[in-house]
Design a protein around this motif. Structure first.
Motif, short mmCIF file in Angstrom:
data_model
loop_
_atom_site.label_atom_id
_atom_site.label_comp_id
_atom_site.label_asym_id
_atom_site.label_seq_id
_atom_site.Cartn_x
_atom_site.Cartn_y
_atom_site.Cartn_z
N UNK A 64 32.93 36.75 -27.47
CA UNK A 64 31.65 36.67 -28.19
C UNK A 64 30.48 36.59 -27.21
N UNK A 65 30.63 35.78 -26.18
CA UNK A 65 29.54 35.63 -25.19
C UNK A 65 29.34 36.92 -24.40
N UNK A 66 30.43 37.58 -24.05
CA UNK A 66 30.30 38.85 -23.31
C UNK A 66 29.54 39.88 -24.13
N UNK A 67 29.93 40.04 -25.38
CA UNK A 67 29.27 41.04 -26.22
C UNK A 67 27.82 40.66 -26.52
N UNK A 68 27.56 39.38 -26.66
CA UNK A 68 26.20 38.93 -26.96
C UNK A 68 25.25 39.27 -25.82
N UNK A 69 25.75 39.21 -24.58
CA UNK A 69 24.88 39.52 -23.45
C UNK A 69 24.93 41.01 -23.06
N UNK A 70 25.60 41.81 -23.87
CA UNK A 70 25.56 43.26 -23.68
C UNK A 70 26.64 43.84 -22.81
N UNK A 71 27.66 43.07 -22.44
CA UNK A 71 28.75 43.60 -21.62
C UNK A 71 29.61 44.54 -22.46
N UNK A 72 29.85 45.75 -21.95
CA UNK A 72 30.58 46.76 -22.71
C UNK A 72 31.99 47.01 -22.19
N UNK A 73 32.44 46.18 -21.24
CA UNK A 73 33.78 46.38 -20.69
C UNK A 73 34.81 46.37 -21.82
N UNK A 74 35.75 47.35 -21.85
CA UNK A 74 36.80 47.33 -22.87
C UNK A 74 37.65 46.07 -22.75
N UNK A 75 38.03 45.52 -23.90
CA UNK A 75 38.79 44.27 -23.94
C UNK A 75 40.07 44.46 -24.74
N UNK A 76 41.19 44.15 -24.08
CA UNK A 76 42.50 44.10 -24.74
C UNK A 76 42.88 42.63 -24.86
N UNK A 77 42.98 42.14 -26.09
CA UNK A 77 43.28 40.72 -26.30
C UNK A 77 44.79 40.51 -26.41
N UNK A 78 45.26 39.44 -25.76
CA UNK A 78 46.65 39.03 -25.85
C UNK A 78 46.71 37.69 -26.57
N UNK A 79 47.68 37.53 -27.48
CA UNK A 79 47.78 36.26 -28.18
C UNK A 79 49.20 36.04 -28.68
N UNK A 80 49.58 34.77 -28.76
CA UNK A 80 50.86 34.42 -29.37
C UNK A 80 50.68 34.16 -30.86
N UNK A 81 49.44 34.19 -31.33
CA UNK A 81 49.17 33.94 -32.75
C UNK A 81 49.51 35.18 -33.58
N UNK A 82 50.08 34.92 -34.76
CA UNK A 82 50.51 36.03 -35.61
C UNK A 82 49.63 36.19 -36.84
N UNK A 83 48.61 35.35 -36.97
CA UNK A 83 47.80 35.38 -38.18
C UNK A 83 46.91 36.61 -38.21
N UNK A 84 46.88 37.27 -39.37
CA UNK A 84 46.03 38.44 -39.53
C UNK A 84 44.57 38.09 -39.30
N UNK A 85 44.16 36.91 -39.75
CA UNK A 85 42.76 36.49 -39.61
C UNK A 85 42.34 36.46 -38.14
N UNK A 86 43.26 36.04 -37.26
CA UNK A 86 42.94 36.00 -35.83
C UNK A 86 42.75 37.39 -35.28
#
Length: 221
Positions: A64-86
């Protein structure tokens, strides 16, 4: 590509870094969200692999902070969470892709390649320049059917030049794409790799031209 991996599991971070480096990428690593924010502002990363669960601030907040300051670097998120909401939250905040742990190494590699092609403005898995065919999915290059025996950094230099064929690529950009910030870099590291590439591309492949004081250009003619 120059990749920043943000992962607080040291063993997993080592295995991912080894996998990506074997594929020709330069990989920097941190386990801190705050350090991630500082690094991205100062380094030209082609991709950010971002774990959600970090010890200081979580990956969602970092994104959120990266996008708010205009950073456009592609982001691949990794998570152990399985919730659709996440998953939805991450994508809504500006993530480009999402991968749930545990994952197969081949899937991570494929997603990294796809995001790298998208960033370079060329989604094609195969780049053809004259007699040179660069298969970015397999990490293999050939000229007129002859497979080139390329070292990891030679391939990284060739990939950077080939995806910008006909354009001058600054030496500083090549350094940033090929070497991580904690890797020892000699004063002639790029020149050495370019010289080796020229020998391997000859006589049938495209020429790499030196633009004195600026960088290099892969001639598409």
């Amino acid at each position: 590509m120059r990749i920043l991996m943000v992962e607080d599991d040291a063993a997993l971070a080592r295995s991912i870094a080894a996998l990506l480096r074997a594929g020709g990428h330069a990989v920097d690593h941190t386990a801190s969200g705050e350090e991630t924010l500082a690094l991205v502002s100062g380094e030209p990363y082609a991709l950010l692999i971002l774990d959600v669960g970090l010890p200081d601030i979580d990956g969602f907040t970092v994104l959120e902070r990266l996008r708010r300051r205009g950073e456009k670097v592609p982001v691949l998120m990794l998570t152990a969470r399985d919730a659709l909401d996440d998953r939805v939250r991450g994508l809504d905040l500006g993530a480009d892709d999402y991968l749930r742990k545990p994952f197969e190494p081949s899937e991570l590699e494929a997603r990294v390649r796809a995001l790298g092609r998208r960033r370079g403005g060329d989604p094609a898995a195969v780049v053809t320049i004259g007699a040179l065919v660069l298969n970015r999915s397999s990490g293999q290059a050939e000229i007129a059917g002859r497979i080139l025996d390329l070292r990891r950094r030679e391939y990284a230099v060739l990939d950077t030049l080939a995806t910008r064929a006909g354009q001058v690529v600054a030496r500083e950009l090549l350094l940033a794409e090929v070497f991580g910030y904690d890797e020892p870099v000699g004063p002639n590291a790029i020149e050495v790799n370019v010289t080796r590439l020229r020998g391997k591309l000859a006589p049938d492949g495209p020429q790499i031209r030196t633009i004195r004081g600026v960088g290099y250009l892969l001639d598409p003619e």
